[in-house]
Design an enzyme around this catalytic site. Structure first.
Site, short mmCIF file in Angstrom:
data_model
loop_
_atom_site.label_atom_id
_atom_site.label_comp_id
_atom_site.label_asym_id
_atom_site.label_seq_id
_atom_site.Cartn_x
_atom_site.Cartn_y
_atom_site.Cartn_z
N GLU A 53 -6.99 -6.77 -1.50
CA GLU A 53 -7.50 -6.93 -0.14
C GLU A 53 -8.98 -6.58 -0.15
OE1 GLU A 53 -5.45 -4.76 2.88
OE2 GLU A 53 -3.49 -5.67 2.44
N GLU A 64 0.83 -1.21 0.00
CA GLU A 64 0.00 0.00 0.00
C GLU A 64 0.87 1.26 0.00
OE1 GLU A 64 -4.28 -0.98 1.81
OE2 GLU A 64 -2.74 -0.84 3.35
#
Length: 583
Positions: free
Chosen positions: A234, A159
C-alpha cells in the site's frame, strides 16, 4: 490469463520477469454501472493490476444467510470486467479488511457475541470465517489465474502486525483455509515496516506499506525477507477525512517523487487508492485511538482518479512516472465526464421520523434496559429508545455511554444531544409531568475499523438515569432505514424533530452531479431510493456525490432526512463538489 509466480529475484508472469504496477479500487464504493469506466482508466494510467478488498459484512449480512452477490456486490462480474480490460487482480478477502469501512468489514452479527475474540484462533471466530470462505471461494476459484482468470495473488488477513494480537496460528489457519478452498495462486501479507515481524508467516510473501521514505522501508522489508520480490503493498498516495477536520490533500509532486523512488528501485507497487469512491449509505468506518472519530461519506482520498472518476493532476503525473518504467497504452488521458447542474430543488413534503418510527423499523423490543443494535439484530442506521420519566421537574439525564450520537426528546420536543466524540454523558432537562415520554434517538455513526476496539457495539451502553434513578421499561425500535417506501408524506409541517423531506426534479440527460445542502444541519440522503450517505454541516465535505446511473430521464425523487429540522426546503445539484479546505 498467465500465472504469477515468485522467484528469488522477483515476480514471474507466465515464466517472464514481471513488475506489478497496481492501484486499489473498491467495487463496493463505486456504482456497478461505473465499474468498467474506472477499470479502463486504471489501465490508461499505466496500471497492469488492480487491488480489491472484499467486505464480509455486506456479502453476508446474516449469519445463516446466503452470500449476497448481486447488483453492487456482484464480485464475479467485477473480476470478469477486470479481465476483459486486461488487468490482473490482487484479491484481499479479509475476513478483516480495515479500509476505513464499517467494522473493517466484520459483520455486526459477529460482533454481537460478547465473548468472541476477533482476529484470533478463537473457534467462535474461526467457525463463521470458515463458513464465509466456504461460501465465497467457489466464486473465486474459476477466476484464479491458474484457471485462466485475472486473480494472480490473494492476501492473508490485513495488516495483522498492527493488531498487537500476535496470533500466528490464526494467520496460518487462514492460509490453510485459502489453500484447502482451492486458492493455488501466491499468497501475501501487507504490513507497515514496524509490524513486518508480527504480520507475516513462513511461505507467504511479505509486502510493506508506507507513505514516503521508500528506500528505508524497502530495506526493512528486505531484512525480514532476504529473497523474493520487493513490493509496496500500500503506497498511500492520499488519505481519508473525518468529520470536523479539513480535507486531506497530498501534493501530487510529492506523491509522484515517492512513486518514482519505488519504481526506480525495481520494486512492485500498489497505489492506495487509485480511486477511492464513496461510503454510500451508512458504510463508513471510524477510528478510536482513545478518541472516537467517524470517517466522512466521501472516500475521495485525494486519489489520482477523484470521487467522480475524473483524472486529476496526480493521475497525469503518475502516468508520466509509470511511463519511465513500463509501456503505456497508446490512448490519451480520458477527459472529465459531463456533470449536471440544477439549482433550487424544492422538497415540500414532510414525514416525521418520531411519528412514523413504527413504519420504518422492525417490531419494538421491550426490556428493562436499552438494548444495543447488535442485540436487536441490526447492523446500520438508528435505534429509537422510549420510556417514561418518573417525575415532574428539572433534572439530569445521564447515559453511561452513547454510541455514537443521541438526540433526546421529551413529549416530542427536542431537549439536547449527546455525542460520543465529545465524551458527553449527561444533559439537563425538564419533565412536564410524571409519565412524560422520553425518547432517545441514537445514530450509529460508523463502527471502529482499526485497532483494539473493533467490538464497537452501537446504541446505548449501560444504564440511563434521571436524577440518579435508573430508568427501566424500555421500548427499543431498530431503524435501519433500508426501505423508506412505508413512509407517509404530506405537505403539512412535521412536528419538531427529525423529519424526512421529499421532492422531485426533472432531468433530460442523466449525468454525475453533486448535491449541495447549504443551510441543512445533519442527516442522510436518498435519490431514487439509492442511499447517497451522510451529510453534516460540521464538514469538511458540504456536498454528496450523485452517480449518474442513479438518475433517470424524466422525474427523479430525492428524500433528505434532516435530524435537526430543516431550515428551508431547497437543495441544489451542482457540477463540482465541496470537500472542504485542504489541510
Amino acid at each position: 490469463m498467465p500465472e504469477l509466480s515468485i522467484a528469488d529475484d522477483g515476480f514471474r508472469l507466465g515464466g517472464e520477469p514481471f513488475r506489478i504496477i497496481s492501484g486499489s479500487l473498491h467495487y463496493f464504493r463505486i456504482h456497478q454501472e461505473q465499474w468498467a469506466d474506472r477499470l479502463r482508466k486504471a489501465r490508461l494510467m499505466g496500471l497492469n493490476t488492480v487491488d480489491v478488498y472484499v467486505p464480509w459484512n455486506l456479502h453476508q449480512p446474516h449469519r445463516d444467510g446466503p452470500l449476497v452477490l448481486d447488483e453492487g456486490l456482484d464480485l464475479p462480474r467485477f473480476l470478469d470486467l477486470a479481465a476483459a480490460e486486461g488487468l490482473y487482480v490482487l484479491l484481499r478477502p479479509g475476513p478483516y479488511i480495515c479500509a476505513e469501512w464499517e467494522a473493517g468489514g466484520l459483520p455486526a452479527w459477529l460482533l454481537a457475541d460478547p465473548e468472541v475474540r476477533l482476529r484470533t484462533s478463537d473457534p467462535r471466530y474461526h467457525e463463521p470465517v470458515e463458513q464465509y470462505f466456504d461460501l465465497l471461494l467457489p466464486h473465486i476459484r474459476p477466476r484464479l489465474a491458474t484457471a485462466g482468470g485475472p486473480v494472480v495473488a490473494v492476501q492473508v488477513e490485513n495488516e495483522y502486525g498492527a493488531s498487537g494480537l500476535g496470533d500466528t496460528a490464526h494467520l496460518n489457519h487462514l492460509a490453510t483455509l485459502l489453500r484447502s478452498g482451492g486458492v493455488d495462486v501466491p499468497l501475501f501479507t501487507s504490513d507497515q515496516a514496524g509490524d513486518l515481524a508480527d504480520g507475516g508467516i513462513p511461505g507467504v510473501l511479505r509486502t510493506v506499506n508506507f507513505r514516503r521514505g521508500a528506500a528505508e522501508h524497502l530495506r526493512t522489508l528486505r531484512a525480514h525477507q532476504p529473497q523474493g520480490p520487493l513490493m509496496c503493498g500500500e503506497f498511500w498516495a492520499g488519505w481519508f477525512d473525518r468529520w470536523g477536520s479539513g480535507h486531506s490533500a497530498r501534493p501530487a509532486s510529492e506523491a509522484c517523487d515517492t512513486l518514482d523512488e519505488i519504481l526506480s528501485s525495481g520494486a512492485s507497487v500498489n497505489i492506495y487508492m487509485f480511486h477511492g469512491g464513496t461510503n454510500f449509505g451508512f458504510t463508513n468506518g471510524a477510528n478510536d485511538k482513545g478518541h472516537y472519530r467517524p470517517t466522512i461519506t466521501s472516500y475521495d482520498y485525494d486519489a489520482p482518479l477523484d470521487e467522480a472518476g475524473d483524472p486529476t493532476d496526480k493521475y497525469r503525473l503518475f502516468r508520466e512516472t509509470i511511463a519511465k518504467y513500463a509501456a503505456l497504452p497508446a490512448e490519451p488521458v480520458p477527459p472529465a465526464g459531463t456533470k449536471l447542474s440544477l439549482g433550487g430543488i424544492r422538497l415540500p413534503e414532510r414525514a416525521s421520523l418520531l411519528a412514523q418510527a413504527h413504519r420504518l423499523g422492525g417490531p419494538a423490543r421491550h426490556a428493562d434496559r436499552p438494548l444495543a443494535m447488535e442485540e436487536l439484530g441490526q447492523a446500520f442506521g438508528f435505534v429509537l429508545y422510549e420510556t417514561a420519566l418518573p417525575a415532574a421537574g428539572d433534572g439530569c439525564l445521564s447515559i453511561k455511554e452513547v454510541r455514537d450520537r443521541a438526540q433526546v426528546f421529551v413529549d416530542g420536543q427536542p431537549v439536547g444531544a449527546l455525542e460520543r466524540e465529545n465524551r458527553e454523558h449527561a444533559l439537563s432537562l425538564r419533565s412536564p409531568a410524571a409519565g412524560a415520554k422520553l425518547r432517545i434517538l441514537v445514530e450509529n455513526q460508523g463502527r471502529v475499523n482499526y485497532g483494539a476496539n473493533l467490538r464497537d457495539w452501537k446504541g446505548i451502553a449501560g444504564p440511563v438515569t434521571f436524577n440518579g434513578e435508573r430508568l427501566t421499561d424500555w421500548s427499543c425500535t431498530p431503524l435501519p432505514l433500508d426501505d423508506l417506501n412505508t413512509l407517509s408524506f404530506s405537505s403539512a409541517e412535521a412536528e419538531a424533530g427529525p423529519a424526512f423531506c421529499k421532492g422531485t426534479f426533472e432531468v433530460a440527460d442523466p449525468a454525475d452531479t453533486f448535491l449541495h445542502l447549504t443551510g441543512w444541519t445533519k442527516g442522510n440522503v436518498w435519490v431514487n431510493g439509492f442511499p447517497l450517505g451522510r451529510y453534516w454541516s460540521r464538514g469538511p465535505q458540504h456536498s454528496l456525490y450523485v452517480p449518474g446511473p442513479v438518475l433517470r430521464s424524466g422525474a427523479n425523487e430525492i428524500v433528505v432526512l434532516e435530524l435537526h429540522g430543516a431550515p428551508g426546503d431547497v437543495v441544489h445539484l451542482r457540477d463540482s463538489p465541496d470537500l472542504g479546505p485542504a489541510e
